[in-house]
Write a protein that holds these residues in place. Structure first.
Motif, PDB file in Angstrom:
ATOM      1  N   GLY A  56       6.071  -5.580   3.063  1.00 35.71           N
ATOM      2  CA  GLY A  56       6.438  -5.268   4.436  1.00 35.71           C
ATOM      3  C   GLY A  56       5.657  -4.170   5.097  1.00 35.71           C
ATOM      4  O   GLY A  56       5.567  -4.119   6.324  1.00 35.71           O
ATOM      5  N   ILE A  57       5.091  -3.261   4.291  1.00 35.63           N
ATOM      6  CA  ILE A  57       4.411  -2.105   4.873  1.00 35.63           C
ATOM      7  C   ILE A  57       3.183  -1.756   4.037  1.00 35.63           C
ATOM      8  O   ILE A  57       3.043  -2.218   2.893  1.00 35.63           O
ATOM      9  CB  ILE A  57       5.337  -0.871   4.983  1.00 35.63           C
ATOM     10  N   GLU A  58       2.313  -0.928   4.623  1.00 33.34           N
ATOM     11  CA  GLU A  58       1.163  -0.456   3.852  1.00 33.34           C
ATOM     12  C   GLU A  58       1.049   1.051   3.920  1.00 33.34           C
ATOM     13  O   GLU A  58       1.304   1.667   4.953  1.00 33.34           O
ATOM     14  CB  GLU A  58      -0.138  -1.131   4.285  1.00 33.34           C
ATOM     15  N   ASN A  59       0.705   1.621   2.777  1.00 31.68           N
ATOM     16  CA  ASN A  59       0.476   3.051   2.614  1.00 31.68           C
ATOM     17  C   ASN A  59      -0.681   3.170   1.635  1.00 31.68           C
ATOM     18  O   ASN A  59      -0.682   2.498   0.603  1.00 31.68           O
ATOM     19  CB  ASN A  59       1.726   3.741   2.072  1.00 31.68           C
ATOM     20  N   MET A  60      -1.638   3.993   1.909  1.00 28.28           N
ATOM     21  CA  MET A  60      -2.863   4.038   1.120  1.00 28.28           C
ATOM     22  C   MET A  60      -2.674   4.512  -0.322  1.00 28.28           C
ATOM     23  O   MET A  60      -3.462   4.146  -1.189  1.00 28.28           O
ATOM     24  CB  MET A  60      -3.897   4.930   1.801  1.00 28.28           C
ATOM     25  N   GLU A  61      -1.649   5.279  -0.616  1.00 31.77           N
ATOM     26  CA  GLU A  61      -1.542   5.919  -1.928  1.00 31.77           C
ATOM     27  C   GLU A  61      -0.515   5.322  -2.886  1.00 31.77           C
ATOM     28  O   GLU A  61      -0.636   5.490  -4.101  1.00 31.77           O
ATOM     29  CB  GLU A  61      -1.201   7.410  -1.752  1.00 31.77           C
ATOM     30  N   PHE A  62       0.507   4.672  -2.410  1.00 29.12           N
ATOM     31  CA  PHE A  62       1.686   4.406  -3.241  1.00 29.12           C
ATOM     32  C   PHE A  62       1.387   3.585  -4.501  1.00 29.12           C
ATOM     33  O   PHE A  62       1.957   3.846  -5.553  1.00 29.12           O
ATOM     34  CB  PHE A  62       2.790   3.746  -2.416  1.00 29.12           C
TER      35      PHE A  62
END
Length: 181
Positions: free
Chosen positions: A118-124
Motif C-alpha cells: 500500500g505504501i512506499e518508504n525507502m528504508e523499511f
C-alpha cells in the motif's frame, strides 16, 4: 529502540540510520553489532499507492523490495522480496515497499495494491532485513506525505513538516513516546 531515516527526517527521540536501503542497512547493522536493541520501531514518511490518504498513519510489520520493473514483468529476483516480523503488536496487513527510487508513475505504481503493498518508504525493507538477521522484533509507523505520482517530491516537501508533527502526536497519543518539547 526508535529509529528513523535521517537527513531532513529526524526526531529528538529517534536514532537516525541513514537514507535508502544501503545506508540504513549498514548503520543499523553496526548499531546491532555493538549494542543490540530488544525491539526496533522505525518511524518515518511514506508515499501512497492510492489506498491511503495524505497524513494517514499506517503501522506495519511487513516490508517488500519489489522494483517497479517487476510490475511490468521486466525483472525477477532469486531473493526473498517480502519479509514479515514476528512482532505481535502490529496487526496491519499493509506491506511497505522499499527501493532507492521514488515511484512517480501513478498508473503503474497503483498496481502494487494488487499485491497487498500500500505504501512506499525507502528504508523499511532493510530495517526489517537487519532486524530479522539479528532476531529483533520490528515494526514501522508511517505518515503519508504524498502519492506516488509526478508531484511526489513537491508534495513530500510541502507536507513534510506537518506530517512529522502528526506522526509525533500519534506516537504521544499511543504512549510510545512522552511529550517531545
Amino acid at each position: 529502540m526508535i529509529v528513523c531515516a535521517g537527513r531532513n527526517e529526524t526526531f529528538s527521540f529517534a536514532e537516525p540510520m541513514g537514507v535508502g536501503l544501503i545506508e540504513s542497512a549498514i548503520n543499523l547493522t553496526r548499531r546491532c553489532l555493538f549494542d543490540k536493541p530488544d525491539f526496533l520501531l522505525f518511524i518515518g514518511s511514506a508515499g501512497s499507492y492510492g489506498e491511503h490518504n495524505i497524513f494517514d498513519i499506517v503501522e506495519s510489520k511487513r516490508a517488500s523490495n519489489l522494483e517497479i520493473s517487476f510490475l511490468r514483468d521486466d525483472s525477477y529476483t532469486p531473493l526473498d522480496n517480502v519479509l514479515e516480523s514476528e512482532n505481535k503488536l502490529v496487526k496491519n496487513d499493509t506491506i511497505v515497499n522499499s527501493s532507492n527510487y521514488i515511484s512517480t508513475n501513478f498508473e503503474l505504481a497503483k498496481n502494487y495494491n494488487n499485491y497487498g503493498i500500500g505504501i512506499e518508504n525507502m528504508e523499511f525493507f532493510s530495517i526489517v532485513q537487519v532486524a530479522r538477521e539479528f532476531e529483533i522484533p520490528v515494526a514501522g509507523i508511517f505518515v503519508i506525505t504524498n502519492y506516488t505520482n509526478k508531484n511526489a517530491h513537491e508534495d513530500f516537501m510541502k507536507n513534510h513538516k506537518e506530517a512529522m508533527s502528526k506522526l509525533t502526536k500519534y506516537l504521544i497519543d499511543k504512549n510510545i513516546i512522552k511529550y517531545d518539547a
